[in-house]
Motif scaffolding. Sequence first.
Motif, mmCIF file in Angstrom:
data_model
loop_
_atom_site.group_PDB
_atom_site.id
_atom_site.type_symbol
_atom_site.label_atom_id
_atom_site.label_comp_id
_atom_site.label_asym_id
_atom_site.label_seq_id
_atom_site.Cartn_x
_atom_site.Cartn_y
_atom_site.Cartn_z
ATOM 1 N N SER A 1 24.465 5.377 12.043
ATOM 2 C CA SER A 1 24.213 6.786 12.348
ATOM 3 C C SER A 1 24.557 7.643 11.144
ATOM 4 C CB SER A 1 25.034 7.218 13.571
ATOM 5 O OG SER A 1 26.417 6.964 13.385
ATOM 6 N N GLY A 2 24.177 8.911 11.225
ATOM 7 C CA GLY A 2 24.415 9.825 10.117
ATOM 8 C C GLY A 2 25.219 11.032 10.553
ATOM 9 N N ALA A 3 26.338 11.269 9.897
ATOM 10 C CA ALA A 3 27.199 12.411 10.213
ATOM 11 C C ALA A 3 27.108 13.468 9.126
ATOM 12 C CB ALA A 3 28.648 11.947 10.366
ATOM 13 N N PHE A 4 27.312 14.709 9.516
ATOM 14 C CA PHE A 4 27.381 15.818 8.570
ATOM 15 C C PHE A 4 28.747 16.481 8.661
ATOM 16 C CE2 PHE A 4 22.894 15.369 8.304
ATOM 17 C CZ PHE A 4 22.510 15.969 7.111
ATOM 18 N N LEU A 5 29.360 16.716 7.512
ATOM 19 C CA LEU A 5 30.546 17.570 7.449
ATOM 20 C C LEU A 5 30.062 19.015 7.446
ATOM 21 C CD1 LEU A 5 32.759 15.901 4.680
ATOM 22 C CD2 LEU A 5 32.709 15.435 7.125
ATOM 23 N N MET A 6 30.544 19.803 8.367
ATOM 24 C CA MET A 6 30.185 21.210 8.458
ATOM 25 C C MET A 6 31.419 22.030 8.093
ATOM 26 S SD MET A 6 27.071 20.650 9.415
ATOM 27 C CE MET A 6 26.486 22.305 9.741
ATOM 28 N N LEU A 7 31.371 22.705 6.962
ATOM 29 C CA LEU A 7 32.543 23.399 6.422
ATOM 30 C C LEU A 7 32.344 24.904 6.528
ATOM 31 C CD1 LEU A 7 33.054 21.264 3.171
ATOM 32 C CD2 LEU A 7 33.753 20.752 5.521
ATOM 33 N N PHE B 1 29.318 16.713 12.748
ATOM 34 C CA PHE B 1 28.191 16.594 13.671
ATOM 35 C C PHE B 1 27.565 15.204 13.529
ATOM 36 C CE2 PHE B 1 26.613 21.325 13.938
ATOM 37 C CZ PHE B 1 27.877 21.737 14.290
ATOM 38 N N ALA B 2 27.186 14.588 14.652
ATOM 39 C CA ALA B 2 26.472 13.303 14.614
ATOM 40 C C ALA B 2 25.693 13.120 15.922
ATOM 41 C CB ALA B 2 27.452 12.138 14.418
ATOM 42 N N ASP B 3 24.698 12.304 15.964
ATOM 43 C CA ASP B 3 23.960 11.756 14.845
ATOM 44 C C ASP B 3 22.860 12.740 14.490
ATOM 45 O OD1 ASP B 3 22.502 10.149 13.067
ATOM 46 O OD2 ASP B 3 21.628 8.939 14.637
ATOM 47 N N CYS B 4 22.769 13.085 13.217
ATOM 48 C CA CYS B 4 21.797 14.081 12.773
ATOM 49 C C CYS B 4 20.751 13.477 11.848
ATOM 50 C CB CYS B 4 22.511 15.209 12.031
ATOM 51 S SG CYS B 4 23.838 15.996 12.952
ATOM 52 N N PRO C 1 23.295 14.536 22.014
ATOM 53 C CA PRO C 1 22.676 13.523 22.875
ATOM 54 C C PRO C 1 21.518 12.779 22.240
ATOM 55 C CG PRO C 1 22.159 15.738 23.655
ATOM 56 C CD PRO C 1 23.192 15.894 22.595
ATOM 57 N N ASN C 2 20.882 13.385 21.218
ATOM 58 C CA ASN C 2 19.807 12.688 20.520
ATOM 59 C C ASN C 2 19.628 13.296 19.132
ATOM 60 O OD1 ASN C 2 18.142 15.046 20.805
ATOM 61 N ND2 ASN C 2 17.558 14.344 22.858
ATOM 62 N N LEU C 3 18.777 12.664 18.348
ATOM 63 C CA LEU C 3 18.564 13.094 16.967
ATOM 64 C C LEU C 3 17.923 14.473 16.901
ATOM 65 C CD1 LEU C 3 18.550 12.526 13.941
ATOM 66 C CD2 LEU C 3 16.463 11.199 14.251
ATOM 67 N N GLU C 4 17.020 14.742 17.829
ATOM 68 C CA GLU C 4 16.345 16.035 17.859
ATOM 69 C C GLU C 4 17.366 17.170 17.937
ATOM 70 O OE1 GLU C 4 12.240 17.449 19.935
ATOM 71 O OE2 GLU C 4 13.733 16.533 21.256
ATOM 72 N N CYS C 5 18.292 17.061 18.879
ATOM 73 C CA CYS C 5 19.336 18.086 19.035
ATOM 74 C C CYS C 5 20.230 18.162 17.805
ATOM 75 C CB CYS C 5 20.191 17.782 20.261
ATOM 76 S SG CYS C 5 19.340 17.945 21.838
ATOM 77 N N GLY C 6 20.672 17.033 17.321
ATOM 78 C CA GLY C 6 21.608 16.996 16.203
ATOM 79 C C GLY C 6 21.023 17.566 14.932
#
Length: 333
Positions: free
Chosen positions: A151-157, A171-174, A275-280
């Motif tokens: 999966s892919g996570a983003f650091l949101m600063l 945030f994950a999974d984006c 819940p899914n990639l679309e949302c993320g």
Amino acid sequence: MNLMHQIITKARNRRQRIVLSEGTEERTLRAADRAIADKIADIILLGNIAEIKALTIKYGLRNVLQAVIVDPIKNERKNAYAVLLMELRKNRGMTIVEAQKLVENPLYLGCLMIKNGDADGEIAGAQNTTSDVLRPALQIIKTTPGINVVSGAFLMLSQNEEYGANGVLIFADCAVVPNPNAKELAEIAVSTAITAKTLIGIEPIVALLSFSTKGSASHELVDKINEAVCIAKSISPELIIDGELQADAALVPFIGQSKAPGSLVAGKANVLVFPNLECGNIAYKLVQRLGNIQAIGPILQGIAAPVNDLSRGCSVEDIYTMIAICANQAIMK
């Protein structure tokens, strides 16, 4: 000291060998030049040596030639890597001839170098698709023990320290899994919690998001979230995790207390699992643009050794940052 400064300092103090598989790409070379100057990693560039040397002159780069440069075509260890690849894929019927051809592909070569202990992490994606980057990683390095999904996570600063861990959220999974089932969603949650703890040193408080909070709506999509929470707790019993939670219930203390009284997560979450990639994917881009929040990633997780995928629209700064993050992932491995 801000978060990125901490990540860069750790990388500098424990230098790792990071492979840049797209070694003739301009942004990659410029990021490598800066990373070498700042001593945040020992850089390995994959590409034609003469071409890389010519490009360093063209772009006026002073440090790139301090990198180890490996030509995938004329690599002196090509046969050894081909044998390794054949052994790893023999159950799939791979022949030595097929392996010798694949090791000329920099994305395969980078992963083989990691597998063989000749490198600690890899970064690609400025020129290649996510599927092209992930395919050799999954075939050669494989997933983290106990985890079957990448999966892919983003650091949101954020400058606003009111939410998350003093303004830091994950945030994950984006980036990877379009429509995860409950088990995959649970593994994404566990992987993201590990990223939070090992990469940025926070105690993960994980919210699985939905359009419902604690039964306020009845739907099969809500059922999936609840099942995922149960599975995540079975994988990682010590994990602080809850769901289903709406985003405001996960982040805002008084709303969390109102909608989910007694929850250890509501109003305190620093890890948000969509819940899914679309949302993320939509969420991180909206927050980034409308909230003026720095988004760093995607940071790939769930792979047994660090392999990270860039956006093809990435900047030099993005690649430089990902070199530091990849080095930190390698340190923690």
